[in-house]
Scaffold this motif. Structure first.
Motif, short mmCIF file in Angstrom:
data_model
loop_
_atom_site.label_atom_id
_atom_site.label_comp_id
_atom_site.label_asym_id
_atom_site.label_seq_id
_atom_site.Cartn_x
_atom_site.Cartn_y
_atom_site.Cartn_z
N ARG A 195 36.59 48.62 34.78
CA ARG A 195 37.27 47.59 33.98
C ARG A 195 36.57 46.24 34.13
O ARG A 195 36.42 45.49 33.16
CB ARG A 195 38.74 47.46 34.40
CG ARG A 195 39.58 48.71 34.16
CD ARG A 195 41.06 48.41 34.17
NE ARG A 195 41.51 47.62 35.31
CZ ARG A 195 41.89 48.13 36.48
NH1 ARG A 195 41.85 49.44 36.67
NH2 ARG A 195 42.31 47.36 37.46
N GLU A 196 36.14 45.94 35.35
CA GLU A 196 35.44 44.68 35.58
C GLU A 196 34.08 44.68 34.88
O GLU A 196 33.68 43.68 34.26
CB GLU A 196 35.26 44.45 37.08
CG GLU A 196 36.58 44.18 37.81
CD GLU A 196 36.41 44.15 39.31
OE1 GLU A 196 35.29 44.45 39.80
OE2 GLU A 196 37.39 43.85 40.03
N ALA A 197 33.37 45.81 34.94
CA ALA A 197 32.05 45.89 34.32
C ALA A 197 32.13 45.76 32.80
O ALA A 197 31.27 45.15 32.17
CB ALA A 197 31.36 47.19 34.70
N LEU A 198 33.18 46.34 32.22
CA LEU A 198 33.35 46.30 30.76
C LEU A 198 34.18 45.10 30.31
O LEU A 198 34.36 44.91 29.11
CB LEU A 198 34.02 47.59 30.28
CG LEU A 198 33.26 48.90 30.52
CD1 LEU A 198 34.08 50.08 30.06
CD2 LEU A 198 31.90 48.87 29.81
N GLN A 199 34.68 44.34 31.28
CA GLN A 199 35.50 43.15 30.99
C GLN A 199 36.71 43.51 30.12
O GLN A 199 36.97 42.88 29.09
CB GLN A 199 34.65 42.07 30.32
CG GLN A 199 33.52 41.56 31.20
CD GLN A 199 32.72 40.44 30.54
OE1 GLN A 199 32.68 40.31 29.33
NE2 GLN A 199 32.10 39.61 31.37
N LEU A 200 37.43 44.52 30.55
CA LEU A 200 38.60 44.97 29.82
C LEU A 200 39.86 44.31 30.36
O LEU A 200 39.96 44.06 31.56
CB LEU A 200 38.74 46.49 29.93
CG LEU A 200 37.59 47.33 29.37
CD1 LEU A 200 37.84 48.81 29.62
CD2 LEU A 200 37.39 47.06 27.88
N PRO A 201 40.84 44.03 29.50
CA PRO A 201 42.09 43.43 29.96
C PRO A 201 42.93 44.42 30.76
O PRO A 201 42.62 45.62 30.84
CB PRO A 201 42.80 43.04 28.65
CG PRO A 201 42.22 43.94 27.62
CD PRO A 201 40.80 44.18 28.04
N ASP A 202 44.02 43.93 31.33
CA ASP A 202 44.83 44.74 32.25
C ASP A 202 45.42 46.00 31.61
O ASP A 202 45.63 47.00 32.30
CB ASP A 202 45.96 43.89 32.83
CG ASP A 202 45.45 42.81 33.78
OD1 ASP A 202 44.29 42.94 34.24
OD2 ASP A 202 46.20 41.85 34.05
N ILE A 203 45.68 45.96 30.29
CA ILE A 203 46.28 47.13 29.65
C ILE A 203 45.38 48.35 29.76
O ILE A 203 45.84 49.50 29.68
CB ILE A 203 46.59 46.82 28.16
CG1 ILE A 203 47.42 47.93 27.52
CG2 ILE A 203 45.29 46.62 27.38
CD1 ILE A 203 48.80 48.09 28.11
N ALA A 204 44.09 48.13 30.01
CA ALA A 204 43.15 49.25 30.17
C ALA A 204 43.50 50.11 31.38
O ALA A 204 43.15 51.29 31.44
CB ALA A 204 41.73 48.74 30.29
N LEU A 228 27.42 54.23 32.02
CA LEU A 228 27.66 53.02 32.81
C LEU A 228 27.32 53.31 34.26
O LEU A 228 28.08 53.99 34.96
CB LEU A 228 29.14 52.60 32.67
CG LEU A 228 29.57 51.32 33.38
CD1 LEU A 228 28.88 50.11 32.75
CD2 LEU A 228 31.09 51.16 33.30
N PRO A 229 26.16 52.82 34.77
CA PRO A 229 25.81 53.06 36.18
C PRO A 229 26.51 52.04 37.07
O PRO A 229 26.50 50.84 36.80
CB PRO A 229 24.29 52.87 36.20
CG PRO A 229 24.00 51.96 35.05
CD PRO A 229 25.09 52.13 34.03
N LEU A 230 27.13 52.53 38.13
CA LEU A 230 27.85 51.67 39.06
C LEU A 230 27.31 51.87 40.46
O LEU A 230 27.24 53.00 40.96
CB LEU A 230 29.35 51.99 39.04
CG LEU A 230 30.07 51.87 37.68
CD1 LEU A 230 31.50 52.37 37.81
CD2 LEU A 230 30.05 50.43 37.19
N ALA A 231 26.90 50.80 41.09
CA ALA A 231 26.43 50.87 42.48
C ALA A 231 27.65 50.83 43.40
O ALA A 231 28.40 49.85 43.41
CB ALA A 231 25.50 49.70 42.78
N MET A 232 27.86 51.90 44.14
CA MET A 232 29.05 52.02 44.98
C MET A 232 28.66 52.26 46.44
O MET A 232 27.72 53.00 46.74
CB MET A 232 29.92 53.19 44.51
CG MET A 232 30.34 53.12 43.05
SD MET A 232 31.42 51.72 42.65
CE MET A 232 32.85 52.10 43.64
#
Length: 461
Positions: A59-68, A39-43
């Motif tokens: 979490r935002e990139a993978l669209q994971l819920p808060d429990i992640a 997963l490449p992330l531009a930071m």
């Protein structure tokens, strides 16, 4: 740096860098998932980005819920060391400190330290309780947890009995090959990817003498037929969309892994003394993996892939020592017996990661005290008596209590220091000789001397 935990990573993992050593203002940070996707992330301002910031971006990139946020953590891993980052840690700075960490917490050579480079990995948080994992319904989270558990099973970081390997492998077959279909095509598909379903030691084919005489080629591997039978028994409980069925199988795989006492552990490398053997009482050491999770500590034989000692936190006391040029040691004390007499047993685990192990044990116990207090329950844990998670019920654990199961302790394979405390002083229990030097005795009259007989339970202190 105060790291949550560390341990040896699989040696076959390739060297891969996640954070450039050049302090660029903006850069792509590569984060690896347990299925080896990247997963490449531009930071921006990479040097000051915290693990918490990266976690949120992932979490935002993978669209994971808060429990992640609770279920996963960022790790820095290499073949030499693994550390789980705390939210406040800055991965870039930890990468710059990596050679110092290797020198402090590993026995790696200077040449190996120079070329070792860690990668960022998004994987299970060692402090995420299994009871919370049971409540997860999100398919993406379950898939990530499944991929990690499968990796640990295949790499034998989670030692399993053959029967359990076959059942777990059957679920992997279902997830990767679809529902079982009778016929040679399914058999061939399983054989072609056998090492994706079973640990390597169960995939080896034997070429025996009788096989050669019969000219029938290599025999079936030990777990192959069992895997096919278990695959055939995987049931589709209800009809429905394939995504829903996959989620059920992810959950079934994880539930099976939950039966393993070391599920969700952090792993550390070390050595323990072998019991003295032979005429000269030679011992030596054996390499071990120490697995620690929220429930306890397991010492696993690195070569034989089975448990040597498994202790819940209620069953042990521990200490960490390192002074001057002395080798760092994690001491584990637990109850046992010697020649039928109740004794205290003391095991020494030699490891440069002893400090990390001790810190993780203490923190896990603190979490148990904060989250699951049991008033009035007494334990032997030191330095503070702490009630921990309750042991599994008989119905939960009977499947793993087979005779010679890999999860059962083999204390007879360990050299422990045995002692008793009579209220006045601590007395060390001295081992008896395993045999007599003298093969003949006086035959006139009743003998008053008897040679000590070998015993499986004899411990060398």
């Amino acid at each position: 740096m105060d790291c949550s935990e560390g341990g040896p990573g699989p040696s076959e993992r390739s060297q891969r860098s996640s954070v450039s050593s050049v302090g660029a203002r903006a850069a792509d940070v590569l984060v690896y998932l347990m299925d080896d996707t990247v997963l490449p992330l531009a930071m921006e301002n990479v040097a000051s980005v915290t693990a918490q910031d990266l976690h949120r971006t992932i979490r935002e990139a993978l669209q994971l819920p808060d429990i992640a946020m609770e279920a996963f953590a960022l790790w820095l891993i290499s073949p030499l060391l693994e550390v789980q980052l705390k939210p406040k840690h800055q991965p870039y700075k930890v990468c710059r400190q990596w050679p110092d960490l290797l020198f402090r917490f590993t026995d790696a050579s200077e040449d190996d330290i120079v070329v070792d480079e860690p990668s960022l990995q998004f994987r299970r948080n060692v402090f995420f309780p299994k009871r919370k994992e049971l409540q997860v319904n999100n398919e993406d989270i379950l898939r990530l947890l499944y991929e990690e558990a499968k990796f640990n099973v295949l790499e034998v970081r989670y030692p399993c009995d053959v029967e359990d390997c076959e059942k777990l492998g059957a679920l992997v077959c279902r997830l990767e090959l679809g529902p079982y279909r009778q016929g040679q095509q399914t058999v061939c598909a399983v054989k072609e990817k056998l090492d994706s379903f079973l640990p390597a030691h169960l995939c080896k084919r034997s070429h025996g003498l009788f096989t050669a005489f019969r000219n029938r080629g290599p025999r079936l591997v030990s777990g192959e037929q069992g895997l096919l039978s278990a695959y055939q028994e995987v049931k589709e409980e209800v009809a429905g969309p394939e995504a829903e069925l996959l989620t059920r199988h992810y959950r079934a795989y994880l539930h099976k892994c939950h039966e393993l006492p070391y599920y969700g552990c952090a792993f550390f490398s070390g050595e323990v003394d072998k019991p003295a053997q032979g005429f000269l009482h030679r011992g030596g050491r054996k390499p071990v993996t120490v697995a620690i999770n929220l429930e306890g500590v397991h010492v696993i034989d690195l070569k034989e892939k089975h448990v040597l000692l498994g202790l819940r936190f209620q069953e042990l006391s521990w200490d960490y020592t390192c002074s001057g040029d002395d080798e760092p040691i994690l001491w584990l004390e637990f109850d046992g017996e010697s020649e039928g007499t109740p004794v205290n047993k003391l095991l020494k685990v030699y490891s440069k990661q002893a400090e990390l192990m001790s810190g993780l044990i203490e923190y896990c116990i603190e979490l148990s005290l904060a989250k699951e207090p049991v008033p009035g329950q007494e334990t032997k844990v030191s330095p503070t008596a702490v009630p921990g998670p309750q042991p599994p019920t008989t119905s939960q654990r009977h499947k793993l209590r087979r005779q010679s199961s890999v999860v059962c302790s083999r204390i007879q394979h360990l050299a422990t220091i045995d002692y008793v405390d009579d209220g006045k002083e601590i007395k060390r229990v001295k081992p008896k000789r395993t045999t007599s030097f003298f093969s003949r005795q006086l035959s006139l009259g009743p003998a008053t001397y008897a040679a000590v007989q070998p015993t499986d339970s004899l411990e060398q202190g």
